[in-house]
Scaffold this active site. Structure first.
Site, PDB file in Angstrom:
ATOM      1  N   ASP A  15       0.809  -1.226   0.000  1.00  0.00           N
ATOM      2  CA  ASP A  15       0.000   0.000   0.000  1.00  0.00           C
ATOM      3  C   ASP A  15       0.844   1.279   0.000  1.00  0.00           C
ATOM      4  O   ASP A  15       0.422   2.313   0.522  1.00  0.00           O
ATOM      5  CB  ASP A  15      -0.979   0.006   1.194  1.00  0.00           C
ATOM      6  CG  ASP A  15      -1.688  -1.324   1.338  1.00  0.00           C
ATOM      7  OD1 ASP A  15      -2.227  -1.798   0.319  1.00  0.00           O
ATOM      8  OD2 ASP A  15      -1.687  -1.908   2.431  1.00  0.00           O
ATOM      9  N   GLY A  42      -3.777  -5.113  -4.364  1.00  0.00           N
ATOM     10  CA  GLY A  42      -4.737  -4.140  -4.870  1.00  0.00           C
ATOM     11  C   GLY A  42      -3.966  -2.939  -5.370  1.00  0.00           C
ATOM     12  O   GLY A  42      -3.308  -2.260  -4.596  1.00  0.00           O
ATOM     13  N   HIS A  43      -3.986  -2.708  -6.660  1.00  0.00           N
ATOM     14  CA  HIS A  43      -3.268  -1.572  -7.222  1.00  0.00           C
ATOM     15  C   HIS A  43      -4.261  -0.513  -7.681  1.00  0.00           C
ATOM     16  O   HIS A  43      -5.191  -0.807  -8.415  1.00  0.00           O
ATOM     17  CB  HIS A  43      -2.377  -2.018  -8.391  1.00  0.00           C
ATOM     18  CG  HIS A  43      -1.205  -2.821  -7.937  1.00  0.00           C
ATOM     19  ND1 HIS A  43      -0.371  -3.479  -8.804  1.00  0.00           N
ATOM     20  CD2 HIS A  43      -0.718  -3.064  -6.707  1.00  0.00           C
ATOM     21  CE1 HIS A  43       0.577  -4.084  -8.113  1.00  0.00           C
ATOM     22  NE2 HIS A  43       0.382  -3.861  -6.839  1.00  0.00           N
ATOM     23  N   THR A  44      -4.041   0.705  -7.216  1.00  0.00           N
ATOM     24  CA  THR A  44      -4.917   1.811  -7.605  1.00  0.00           C
ATOM     25  C   THR A  44      -4.176   2.673  -8.618  1.00  0.00           C
ATOM     26  O   THR A  44      -3.078   3.137  -8.355  1.00  0.00           O
ATOM     27  CB  THR A  44      -5.274   2.660  -6.370  1.00  0.00           C
ATOM     28  OG1 THR A  44      -5.831   1.783  -5.389  1.00  0.00           O
ATOM     29  CG2 THR A  44      -6.276   3.740  -6.721  1.00  0.00           C
ATOM     30  N   ARG A 247     -10.667  -3.301   5.001  1.00  0.00           N
ATOM     31  CA  ARG A 247     -10.340  -3.190   6.424  1.00  0.00           C
ATOM     32  C   ARG A 247      -9.578  -1.898   6.730  1.00  0.00           C
ATOM     33  O   ARG A 247      -8.766  -1.452   5.929  1.00  0.00           O
ATOM     34  CB  ARG A 247      -9.439  -4.354   6.865  1.00  0.00           C
ATOM     35  CG  ARG A 247     -10.080  -5.715   6.789  1.00  0.00           C
ATOM     36  CD  ARG A 247      -9.081  -6.798   7.157  1.00  0.00           C
ATOM     37  NE  ARG A 247      -7.961  -6.861   6.221  1.00  0.00           N
ATOM     38  CZ  ARG A 247      -7.007  -7.780   6.251  1.00  0.00           C
ATOM     39  NH1 ARG A 247      -7.021  -8.718   7.179  1.00  0.00           N
ATOM     40  NH2 ARG A 247      -6.030  -7.794   5.363  1.00  0.00           N
ATOM     41  N   LYS A 248      -9.806  -1.348   7.921  1.00  0.00           N
ATOM     42  CA  LYS A 248      -9.036  -0.191   8.387  1.00  0.00           C
ATOM     43  C   LYS A 248      -7.599  -0.667   8.644  1.00  0.00           C
ATOM     44  O   LYS A 248      -7.386  -1.681   9.303  1.00  0.00           O
ATOM     45  CB  LYS A 248      -9.668   0.326   9.677  1.00  0.00           C
ATOM     46  CG  LYS A 248      -8.960   1.515  10.297  1.00  0.00           C
ATOM     47  CD  LYS A 248      -9.764   1.992  11.512  1.00  0.00           C
ATOM     48  CE  LYS A 248      -9.004   3.032  12.318  1.00  0.00           C
ATOM     49  NZ  LYS A 248      -9.816   3.580  13.417  1.00  0.00           N
ATOM     50  N   LYS A 275       2.889   9.864  -0.876  1.00  0.00           N
ATOM     51  CA  LYS A 275       1.807  10.316   0.020  1.00  0.00           C
ATOM     52  C   LYS A 275       2.201  11.434   0.988  1.00  0.00           C
ATOM     53  O   LYS A 275       1.709  11.499   2.125  1.00  0.00           O
ATOM     54  CB  LYS A 275       1.177   9.122   0.752  1.00  0.00           C
ATOM     55  CG  LYS A 275       0.446   8.169  -0.217  1.00  0.00           C
ATOM     56  CD  LYS A 275      -0.436   7.164   0.463  1.00  0.00           C
ATOM     57  CE  LYS A 275      -1.907   7.502   0.367  1.00  0.00           C
ATOM     58  NZ  LYS A 275      -2.799   6.395   0.773  1.00  0.00           N
ATOM     59  N   ASP A 277       1.343  14.452   0.645  1.00  0.00           N
ATOM     60  CA  ASP A 277       0.161  15.303   0.812  1.00  0.00           C
ATOM     61  C   ASP A 277      -0.620  14.918   2.067  1.00  0.00           C
ATOM     62  O   ASP A 277      -1.265  15.766   2.674  1.00  0.00           O
ATOM     63  CB  ASP A 277      -0.727  15.220  -0.439  1.00  0.00           C
ATOM     64  CG  ASP A 277      -1.084  13.784  -0.792  1.00  0.00           C
ATOM     65  OD1 ASP A 277      -0.178  12.916  -0.759  1.00  0.00           O
ATOM     66  OD2 ASP A 277      -2.257  13.506  -1.078  1.00  0.00           O
TER      67      ASP A 277
HETATM   68  P1  IMP Z   1      -2.343 -13.055   2.380  1.00  0.00           P
HETATM   69  O1  IMP Z   1      -1.363 -12.617   1.336  1.00  0.00           O
HETATM   70  O2  IMP Z   1      -3.771 -12.895   1.982  1.00  0.00           O
HETATM   71  O3  IMP Z   1      -2.031 -14.448   2.884  1.00  0.00           O
HETATM   72  O4  IMP Z   1      -2.166 -12.090   3.640  1.00  0.00           O
HETATM   73  C1  IMP Z   1      -1.008 -12.114   4.463  1.00  0.00           C
HETATM   74  C2  IMP Z   1      -0.663 -10.728   4.993  1.00  0.00           C
HETATM   75  O5  IMP Z   1      -0.237  -9.906   3.906  1.00  0.00           O
HETATM   76  C3  IMP Z   1      -1.834  -9.986   5.618  1.00  0.00           C
HETATM   77  O6  IMP Z   1      -1.326  -9.162   6.667  1.00  0.00           O
HETATM   78  C4  IMP Z   1      -2.367  -9.132   4.498  1.00  0.00           C
HETATM   79  O7  IMP Z   1      -3.059  -7.997   4.964  1.00  0.00           O
HETATM   80  C5  IMP Z   1      -1.058  -8.744   3.815  1.00  0.00           C
HETATM   81  N1  IMP Z   1      -1.216  -8.428   2.392  1.00  0.00           N
HETATM   82  C6  IMP Z   1      -1.344  -9.309   1.376  1.00  0.00           C
HETATM   83  N2  IMP Z   1      -1.416  -8.665   0.199  1.00  0.00           N
HETATM   84  C7  IMP Z   1      -1.317  -7.359   0.468  1.00  0.00           C
HETATM   85  C8  IMP Z   1      -1.292  -6.182  -0.349  1.00  0.00           C
HETATM   86  O8  IMP Z   1      -1.345  -6.228  -1.577  1.00  0.00           O
HETATM   87  N3  IMP Z   1      -1.172  -4.990   0.295  1.00  0.00           N
HETATM   88  C9  IMP Z   1      -1.046  -4.920   1.639  1.00  0.00           C
HETATM   89  N4  IMP Z   1      -1.054  -5.987   2.444  1.00  0.00           N
HETATM   90  C10 IMP Z   1      -1.183  -7.189   1.864  1.00  0.00           C
HETATM   91 MG    MG Z   2      -2.185  -2.403  -2.407  1.00  0.00          MG
END
Ligand code: IMP
Ligand code: MG
Length: 330
Positions: A15, A42-44, A247-248, A275, A277
């Site tokens: 993130d 998740g890519h924005t 999630r927060k 980030k 800003d």
């Molecule tokens: P998993 O990859 O779903 O097994 O999650 C394992 C850990 O990696 C958790 O703490 C997730 O929130 C974190 N996580 C997995 N993918 C991402 C991502 O793309 N961005 C931020 N956290 C991630």
């Molecule tokens: Mg992301």
């Protein structure tokens, strides 16, 4: 023949805004490739004032570049096609997207197992760990068994190649805060699993953020920090809610000790810290260094400090540190 390989990856816990950086660089490349992860990412990306979210398809799609989902990735076919349909409806050329036949397929059983048994690790519930487990047990299903040949691509990469990391250094299966990690190699050397020699890699562009966040659980980020009104303001102003889960996020000031260690371990040659800003809107400028909080009067003072501390020689290959804002500000 490969002309160059450059890598964009995260230096923290995900993130950081990698999507923004790789989308901005993509027009200069022939290929944009994902080497790890799956729909947990998740890519924005903002294109012509419109926000797009992707999970598995490389952000090269927005620049009309060939996109490869590599052998180290895991794919949920339903989610993949959902993303393809969305991108097509937005006018992007999805025939550019190719999948390595060796990528693994996430099944409903993987998702069920993840949701039932791995909640205490704060996973995204996308079936990531169970899918990689089956891969390692050598009983997984690969893309070659699932996708028709139109989607598959098993050739050699050529020309200019941009590799786009998912998750980040502290989520790496070997280097991260185990067990609060993901199940893949997020370190830039993992990009070589796409099928080229480590010698081909040129730029290693690490993306960080002006403050830290973590999606999911991690004792390094106590939820008690949520009680701090300044941290709460960071989350609010930064829109720090998961792209995949909603999630927060857990949050804290930028941990410079961790950032230096991440850059050192991964061989970062250029760094972008995103980030700014958000700190500006919160109006507080702090980082954690040598285990203590350091406070600055403004962004300029904090940036000067970061540049100086990152240039102490701990990371000899790091020759460029830049600062940027949120994705929506370009
Ligand atoms: P998993 O990859 O779903 O097994 O999650 C394992 C850990 O990696 C958790 O703490 C997730 O929130 C974190 N996580 C997995 N993918 C991402 C991502 O793309 N961005 C931020 N956290 C991630
Ligand atoms: Mg992301």
């Amino acid at each position: 023949m490969i002309e160059t390989v450059d890598v964009v990856y995260g230096l923290a816990w995900g993130d950081e805004g990698k999507g923004k950086i790789s989308a901005a660089l993509a027009p200069k490349y022939d290929w944009v490739c994902r080497w790890n992860g799956g729909p947990n990412a998740g890519h924005t990306v903002w294109v012509n004032g419109k926000k797009h979210k992707t999970h598995i398809i490389p952000s090269g799609i927005f620049a009309g570049k060939r996109c490869l989902i590599g052998p180290g990735c895991v794919i949920n076919p339903d989610k993949f096609f959902e993303e393809i349909r969305y991108l097509r409806s937005e006018g992007f050329d999805t025939s550019l997207v190719k999948i390595s036949p060796a990528a693994h397929i996430i099944t409903q059983a993987h998702i069920d197992y993840d949701k039932r048994h791995l909640g205490h690790l704060g996973t995204t519930g996308q079936g990531i760990a169970p899918c990689y487990s089956d891969k390692m047990l050598r009983c997984g299903r690969r893309a070659a068994e699932y996708f028709i040949s139109e989607w598959l691509w098993d050739g050699k990469l050529d020309g200019r190649v941009l590799c786009e990391g998912a998750q980040s250094v502290w989520l790496d299966i070997d280097h991260g805060d185990y067990p609060y990690v993901t199940s893949s190699t997020t370190m830039p050397y993992g990009a070589c699993s796409l099928g080229f020699s480590p010698r081909k890699i040129n730029r290693i562009i690490g993306v960080a953020k002006a403050y830290d966040t973590k999606s999911g659980t991690d004792p390094l980020f106590p939820t008690s920090l949520w009680d701090d009104p300044q941290i709460d303001a960071l989350i609010r102003e930064g829109g720090e809610y998961g792209t995949t889960t909603g999630r927060k996020r857990l949050a804290n000031w930028l941990n410079l000790d961790k950032l230096i260690a991440a850059a050192e371990a991964s061989g970062c040659s250029e760094m972008v810290i995103n980030k700014w800003d958000v700190l500006q809107r919160v109006g507080v400028f702090k980082c954690i260094h040598n285990g203590s909080i350091v406070e600055f009067k403004d962004a300029g003072e904090m940036k000067t400090y970061l540049i100086r501390e990152l240039a102490t020689g701990a990371i000899p290959e790091l020759h460029d540190v830049r600062f940027s804002d949120s994705p929506e500000t370009i």
